[in-house]
Write a protein that holds these residues in place. Sequence first.
Motif, PDB file in Angstrom:
ATOM      1  N   ALA A  61       0.835  -1.203   0.000  1.00  0.00           N
ATOM      2  CA  ALA A  61       0.000   0.000   0.000  1.00  0.00           C
ATOM      3  C   ALA A  61       0.874   1.258   0.000  1.00  0.00           C
ATOM      4  O   ALA A  61       0.611   2.218  -0.732  1.00  0.00           O
ATOM      5  N   GLY A  62       1.933   1.259   0.803  1.00  0.00           N
ATOM      6  CA  GLY A  62       2.846   2.401   0.826  1.00  0.00           C
ATOM      7  C   GLY A  62       3.541   2.608  -0.510  1.00  0.00           C
ATOM      8  O   GLY A  62       3.656   3.730  -1.005  1.00  0.00           O
ATOM      9  N   VAL A  63       3.995   1.514  -1.115  1.00  0.00           N
ATOM     10  CA  VAL A  63       4.658   1.598  -2.417  1.00  0.00           C
ATOM     11  C   VAL A  63       3.681   2.104  -3.477  1.00  0.00           C
ATOM     12  O   VAL A  63       4.037   2.933  -4.324  1.00  0.00           O
ATOM     13  N   THR A  64       2.448   1.618  -3.436  1.00  0.00           N
ATOM     14  CA  THR A  64       1.433   2.041  -4.397  1.00  0.00           C
ATOM     15  C   THR A  64       1.190   3.542  -4.301  1.00  0.00           C
ATOM     16  O   THR A  64       1.148   4.239  -5.323  1.00  0.00           O
ATOM     17  N   LEU A  65       1.057   4.046  -3.086  1.00  0.00           N
ATOM     18  CA  LEU A  65       0.834   5.479  -2.891  1.00  0.00           C
ATOM     19  C   LEU A  65       2.010   6.281  -3.446  1.00  0.00           C
ATOM     20  O   LEU A  65       1.814   7.223  -4.219  1.00  0.00           O
ATOM     21  N   TRP A  66       3.217   5.896  -3.079  1.00  0.00           N
ATOM     22  CA  TRP A  66       4.398   6.670  -3.452  1.00  0.00           C
ATOM     23  C   TRP A  66       4.691   6.579  -4.949  1.00  0.00           C
ATOM     24  O   TRP A  66       4.737   7.597  -5.637  1.00  0.00           O
ATOM     25  N   VAL A  68       5.776   3.770   6.585  1.00  0.00           N
ATOM     26  CA  VAL A  68       5.096   2.469   6.510  1.00  0.00           C
ATOM     27  C   VAL A  68       5.958   1.455   5.750  1.00  0.00           C
ATOM     28  O   VAL A  68       6.113   0.307   6.179  1.00  0.00           O
ATOM     29  N   ILE A  69       6.527   1.877   4.627  1.00  0.00           N
ATOM     30  CA  ILE A  69       7.368   0.974   3.822  1.00  0.00           C
ATOM     31  C   ILE A  69       8.602   0.555   4.622  1.00  0.00           C
ATOM     32  O   ILE A  69       8.932  -0.637   4.696  1.00  0.00           O
ATOM     33  N   ILE A  72       9.808  -2.531  -7.901  1.00  0.00           N
ATOM     34  CA  ILE A  72       8.602  -3.352  -8.086  1.00  0.00           C
ATOM     35  C   ILE A  72       8.939  -4.588  -8.913  1.00  0.00           C
ATOM     36  O   ILE A  72       8.480  -5.700  -8.597  1.00  0.00           O
ATOM     37  N   ALA A  73       9.760  -4.426  -9.954  1.00  0.00           N
ATOM     38  CA  ALA A  73      10.170  -5.582 -10.762  1.00  0.00           C
ATOM     39  C   ALA A  73      10.949  -6.579  -9.916  1.00  0.00           C
ATOM     40  O   ALA A  73      10.700  -7.794  -9.983  1.00  0.00           O
ATOM     41  N   VAL A  74      11.862  -6.092  -9.102  1.00  0.00           N
ATOM     42  CA  VAL A  74      12.649  -6.973  -8.236  1.00  0.00           C
ATOM     43  C   VAL A  74      11.730  -7.689  -7.246  1.00  0.00           C
ATOM     44  O   VAL A  74      11.870  -8.893  -7.000  1.00  0.00           O
ATOM     45  N   ALA A  75      10.764  -6.952  -6.692  1.00  0.00           N
ATOM     46  CA  ALA A  75       9.856  -7.544  -5.708  1.00  0.00           C
ATOM     47  C   ALA A  75       9.015  -8.658  -6.318  1.00  0.00           C
ATOM     48  O   ALA A  75       8.776  -9.696  -5.695  1.00  0.00           O
ATOM     49  N   THR A  76       8.566  -8.446  -7.541  1.00  0.00           N
ATOM     50  CA  THR A  76       7.650  -9.418  -8.137  1.00  0.00           C
ATOM     51  C   THR A  76       8.355 -10.502  -8.932  1.00  0.00           C
ATOM     52  O   THR A  76       7.841 -11.613  -9.056  1.00  0.00           O
TER      53      THR A  76
END
Length: 153
Positions: A13-18, A63-64, A143-147
């Motif tokens: 959620a924090g990543v999405t917001l930022w 949050v992140i 995000i690419a690394v995370a997924t």
Amino acid sequence: MSLEPVLRFLHIAGVTLWVGGMFFAYVCLRPAAGALLEPPQRLRLWRAVFATFLGWVWVAVAVIAGSGAIMIARAGMAAAPPHWHLMLGTGLLMIAIFVYVFAGPYGALRRAVDAQDWPAAGAALGRIRRAVGVNLLLGGLTIAVATLGQWLR
């Protein structure tokens, strides 16, 4: 109930917001404001947008960083998957760039707009734009690394 889903939700959620906010500002709002508004109005708009958005980014960063630190601590740094370490590195770099924007160019933008010094405000906005562009690229990479990071093993 396990804490992991809640931590993952908060993190995402924090990543999405930022990152989503940076994408909207950089790809949608910036071109529209540049095409439709004269410099004084455009610079006043950006001052107002950043006054709200950067406050939310502080919340997202907290949050992140908090959720990420807890997840890494629970797994153990040595046992954390390699892509978590990469996410940590890119995330810390993004936070450093954000702090630079907040402490430097954003303060300069606020002061220049308040003084109606449009050339100085434009220069500050240019520094913010470049930093946000870098952070947007880093956010996409993170995000690419995370997924996709499971394939880094």
